[in-house]
Design an enzyme around this catalytic site. Structure first.
Site, PDB file in Angstrom:
ATOM      1  N   CYS A  15       0.841  -1.199   0.000  1.00 25.81           N
ATOM      2  CA  CYS A  15       0.000   0.000   0.000  1.00 25.81           C
ATOM      3  C   CYS A  15       0.877   1.251   0.000  1.00 25.81           C
ATOM      4  CB  CYS A  15      -0.928   0.009   1.220  1.00 25.81           C
ATOM      5  SG  CYS A  15      -0.004  -0.028   2.777  1.00 25.81           S
ATOM      6  N   CYS A  18       3.388   1.647   2.803  1.00 26.01           N
ATOM      7  CA  CYS A  18       4.624   0.870   2.599  1.00 26.01           C
ATOM      8  C   CYS A  18       5.603   1.674   1.754  1.00 26.01           C
ATOM      9  CB  CYS A  18       4.321  -0.445   1.902  1.00 26.01           C
ATOM     10  SG  CYS A  18       3.286  -1.575   2.861  1.00 26.01           S
ATOM     11  N   CYS A  84      44.895 -10.302  -9.709  1.00 24.73           N
ATOM     12  CA  CYS A  84      43.905 -10.552 -10.764  1.00 24.73           C
ATOM     13  C   CYS A  84      42.514 -10.720 -10.159  1.00 24.73           C
ATOM     14  CB  CYS A  84      44.275 -11.818 -11.540  1.00 24.73           C
ATOM     15  SG  CYS A  84      45.865 -11.753 -12.367  1.00 24.73           S
ATOM     16  N   ASP A 484      19.906 -29.974  20.725  1.00 25.04           N
ATOM     17  CA  ASP A 484      18.500 -30.315  20.924  1.00 25.04           C
ATOM     18  C   ASP A 484      18.479 -31.805  21.263  1.00 25.04           C
ATOM     19  OD1 ASP A 484      15.626 -30.213  20.719  1.00 25.04           O
ATOM     20  OD2 ASP A 484      15.857 -31.241  18.804  1.00 25.04           O
ATOM     21  N   ASP A 685      17.496 -30.140  14.555  1.00 25.06           N
ATOM     22  CA  ASP A 685      16.963 -30.803  13.358  1.00 25.06           C
ATOM     23  C   ASP A 685      16.663 -29.822  12.241  1.00 25.06           C
ATOM     24  OD1 ASP A 685      14.654 -29.549  14.154  1.00 25.06           O
ATOM     25  OD2 ASP A 685      13.630 -31.357  14.806  1.00 25.06           O
ATOM     26  N   ASP A 689      14.176 -25.857  15.496  1.00 27.05           N
ATOM     27  CA  ASP A 689      15.360 -25.245  16.090  1.00 27.05           C
ATOM     28  C   ASP A 689      15.945 -24.122  15.228  1.00 27.05           C
ATOM     29  OD1 ASP A 689      15.405 -27.121  18.297  1.00 27.05           O
ATOM     30  OD2 ASP A 689      16.076 -28.597  16.848  1.00 27.05           O
TER      31      ASP A 689
END
Length: 792
Positions: A15, A18, A84, A484, A685, A689
């Site tokens: 809009c 924004c 280079c 975890d 995993d 996480d």
């Protein structure tokens, strides 16, 4: 100040407010005079002076919006040293819309990040204007072309050494009192083709560098050898007839021959550093056997579509990612996941393209093709890691920008200094030539990328995918690893951890529980049936099976009316734990899930108790022990209850436990560890996480081989083996040590060699040999990483 106009595509605007927010954010950037957003085409036009694209993008992103970026790969030819690399990067960054450019000398590729749709032609034109050749990265040089190029270099080296040898032999004869000096005209005939035919590449590349307003290794070699060659011509012309002139043709010819030899050995070694990529690419089959209406047809891989059925015969490579529909076999996934043992495959199992089928015929339904396959994503990750620059490379880039001009200045001062001390002009010139020749920055440019390519390549072969060079550099300094629990240190599926039979017959209660659970898909039911299979217990059929909602299951077996369920079911039948109360409380304190087995008619009685829990993964204890051996502290961060967490921590000897932590709070726990001064690696995993993986200094995602590109993690482990965690940190440590060793030797060669050459202690021939040796030694040192293997 230079005035400029940029047009940026912006995503996420919905809009007018924004648009206003984006404009205000951009106007705060120093140098921006105006910013106008067009919502219709989602673009913003920015006017101002001294505008940096990266700064503008950062302002848009801070406002909460995005700038679409795309990556493009370029093959670069003609680069010889770190100077280079810098020149190609600066040329690419000048192309409108380029946000970043990273050039890898070892792989001869450029990774360019472009705003919007990239224009390969503009990028290639910029590289060619800088004096190099370029082609789009998807136009990979075939293996045959690379081999032909190496063969041309090999013949150039042989020719150079054969022509230079007769010029050098008289020098050795002098050591034994022999005077084998060749006539001047023969020396001229031998040295000229070396100087201007075999050495033409140095003149061409050096001239391009001068036109671009920069310098490189080729320019140093061209100037140095030309000075020696020209001095020889002058001495030949100025020496009176009948006298033997003092010539230096051998110095120029031998320097060029040695430099060519060094470049050839370097090219061979660089090909070995990219061997991992070539090995992975070789896993892609070209054709597949498609099955349509029971009819088999041989087709190209490009002709396959999603959900096509593909027949894979024994010994063939799986051509696609897919799901087994029919048949049973094993898959050798060693080159993809690092798993050394074949993995059993049956209907419903997923397979990975590139793996080798065992002894069975499998019918596979295609689930991923082309760039979306696991193998393609692995190759992309390894290529990205090898193309990326480690933070330590920034120091090298800064040094290389001023290196060649500084060497030219030192050579001029060497020439003038010797002349001022009264030395003959030829002595002064030879010493200046030695300075130019030994100061090649090749080793400096190869030190970091060669080590990164070798390290990431060998890691990929063992199932460790390092996403970027920054993760590689940071991981070597990790002092704490946070894990975890579920799916990382434990299997993530329930198993029977304890069982107790009131009458002591555990096989009997396992048989009864198995009969009740037969046919059920509940996770606890599968755990019971797996234990029955493992213990060889035969499971009979049960009659009148009935699910007890929220409580368990009931049924009749050989006249016995049985039930298996939770504490609520036990109480409904009017039963109490009795002598099992203490045992039940102890198992509950461990965080176990309890199931009671009862006979509820004619007279209710308790038969036994089962405790279900998540079993530890094979290798979890070895992983924690491996970290402890490296003096790395281990932490467990889990949302499970304290009892369950404590049991796992005690079994594995984990140092600290953080239990009952919500997924959203895991990142905060990692941040607390970092505040305490630890360099933290988070292992998870890669799904729940993700915030914690991103918050850690290094995120390590445990992959199952199906979702490799876990964006939050810097390192992905292709198989769920916790032992790969210390292995990943170890290869990171070794690679970083190789980078440090390479940079040390690259700098030492120049820091020691340039003063020795300037003070007349090195001849151009010795300087040329030392310069060639520096590049070869740096790449060879990096290649030592290829012998690395994770500890068993």
């Amino acid at each position: 100040m230079s005035s400029a106009t940029h047009t940026l595509p912006v995503s996420g605007m919905t809009c007018a407010s924004c648009a206003g927010r984006v404009e205000r954010a951009l106007l705060k950037v120093p140098g921006v005079a105006a910013a106008n957003v067009n919502l219709a085409n989602e673009q913003v036009r920015i006017e101002g002076h001294d505008l940096g694209v990266a700064t503008l993008i950062e302002a848009v992103e801070k406002a909460g919006y995005g700038v679409p970026l795309q990556n493009i790969e370029l093959n670069i030819e003609g680069m010889t040293c770190a100077s280079c690399v810098g020149r190609v990067e600066r040329a690419l960054l000048k192309v409108p819309g380029v946000r970043s450019a990273a050039v890898n000398l070892a792989s001869e590729r450029a990774h360019v990040e472009v705003i919007g749709t990239p224009d390969p032609a503009a990028l290639i034109q910029a590289v060619e204007a800088a004096g190099y050749k370029a082609s789009a990265g998807d136009q990979q040089r075939p293996e045959q072309d690379a081999e032909r190029r190496l063969q041309r270099e090999r013949w150039a080296v042989i020719a150079g050494l054969l022509l230079a040898a007769p010029l050098v032999l008289p020098m050795f004869g002098e050591l034994f009192g022999q005077h084998w000096m060749l006539p001047a005209w023969i020396q001229f005939l031998l040295a000229t083709p070396v100087q201007f035919v075999l050495g033409a590449r140095f003149y061409v590349a050096g001239w391009k560098a001068v036109r671009a307003g920069a310098g490189n290794m080729d320019l140093l070699v061209a100037i140095g050898t030309s000075a020696g060659y020209g001095l020889s011509l002058y001495q030949w012309w100025a020496t009176p007839a009948g006298q033997m002139p003092h010539l230096y043709f051998e110095a120029s010819a031998v320097v060029i021959a040695l430099v060519l030899l060094g470049k050839y050995l370097e090219s061979r070694a660089k090909r070995q550093t990219s061997a991992a990529i070539r090995a992975l690419e070789a896993l892609r089959p070209d054709r597949a056997t498609r099955v349509i209406d029971g009819r088999e047809e041989d087709v190209a891989i490009a002709a396959l579509r999603l959900d096509d059925l593909v027949l894979v015969k024994p010994g063939e490579r799986f051509p696609v990612d897919g799901e087994v529909i029919e048949g049973e076999s094993q898959a050798d996934e060693a080159l993809i996941s690092g798993e050394s043992l074949p993995v059993n495959k049956a209907p419903g199992d997923r397979i990975t393209g590139g793996a080798i089928n065992g002894e069975g015929r499998l019918l596979v339904r295609t689930t991923a093709l082309g760039g979306e396959t696991v193998l393609a994503r692995i190759i992309r990750l390894v290529e990205d890691a090898q193309a990326a620059k480690a933070p330590i490379q920034k120091l090298v880039d800064k040094v290389s920008q001023v290196f060649v001009p500084a060497v030219l200045v030192i050579a001029v001062f060497t020439l003038i200094g010797w002349l001022l001390t009264g030395a003959p002009a030829e002595v002064a010139l030879i010493n200046a030539v030695a300075v130019l020749v030994i100061a090649c920055p090749c080793a400096l440019g190869l030190a970091t990328p060669a080590a990164i390519m070798a390290g990431t390549g060998v890691a990929a072969r063992h199932g460790i995918l390092i996403k970027d060079a920054e993760a590689l550099e940071v991981a070597h300094a990790v002092t704490a690893v946070a894990f975890d629990k579920t799916g990382t240190l434990t299997s993530g599926k329930p198993q029977i951890i304890h069982l107790h039979a009131v009458d002591g017959d555990e096989a009997r209660i396992l048989r009864l529980a198995g009969a009740l659970q037969r046919g059920s898909e509940h996770p606890l039911a599968r755990a019971v049936l797996e234990r029955c299979e493992a213990d060889g217990v035969t499971v009979p059929d049960v009659q009148k099976s009935q699910a007890l909602s929220g409580r368990g299951i009931a049924g009749t077996l050989d006249g016995q009316q049985l039930a298996l369920g939770n504490r609520r079911m036990l109480e409904e039948y009017g039963l109490q734990p009795g002598e099992l109360l203490e045992t039940a409380q102890r198992w509950e304190a461990e965080g176990r899930t309890l199931s009671w087995l009862v006979e509820h008619a004619p007279e209710p009685r308790l038969l036994g108790l089962f405790a279900f829990g998540d079993s530890l993964k094979d290798g979890a204890a070895a992983a924690i022990a491996g970290l402890a051996a490296r003096h790395i502290r281990s932490h467990l961060i889990t949302g499970d209850n304290r009892g369950s967490a404590r049991v796992v921590a005690e079994a594995l000897h984990i140092d600290d436990v953080h239990a009952e932590v919500l997924p959203a709070d895991k990142a905060a726990t990692v941040a607390e560890l970092k505040k305490g001064g630890a360099v933290v690696a988070m292992v998870g995993d890669g799904i729940n996480d993700a915030p914690a993986l991103a918050a850690a200094d290094v995120g390590i995602a445990m992959g199952g081989g199906t979702d490799v590109a876990m964006h939050a993690a810097g390192i992905t482990l292709m198989r769920g083996d916790p032992r790969l965690v210390p292995a990943a940190l170890e290869i990171s440590r070794r690679t970083y040590r190789k980078i440090q060793q390479n940079l040390f030797w690259a700098f030492i060669y120049n820091l020691v060699g340039i003063p020795l050459a300037a003070f007349g202690f090195l001849s151009p021939v010795v300087a040329g040999a030392a310069m060639a040796l520096s590049s070869v030694s740096v790449v060879s040192n990096a290649l030592l990483l290829r012998s690395w293997k994770p500890e068993e």
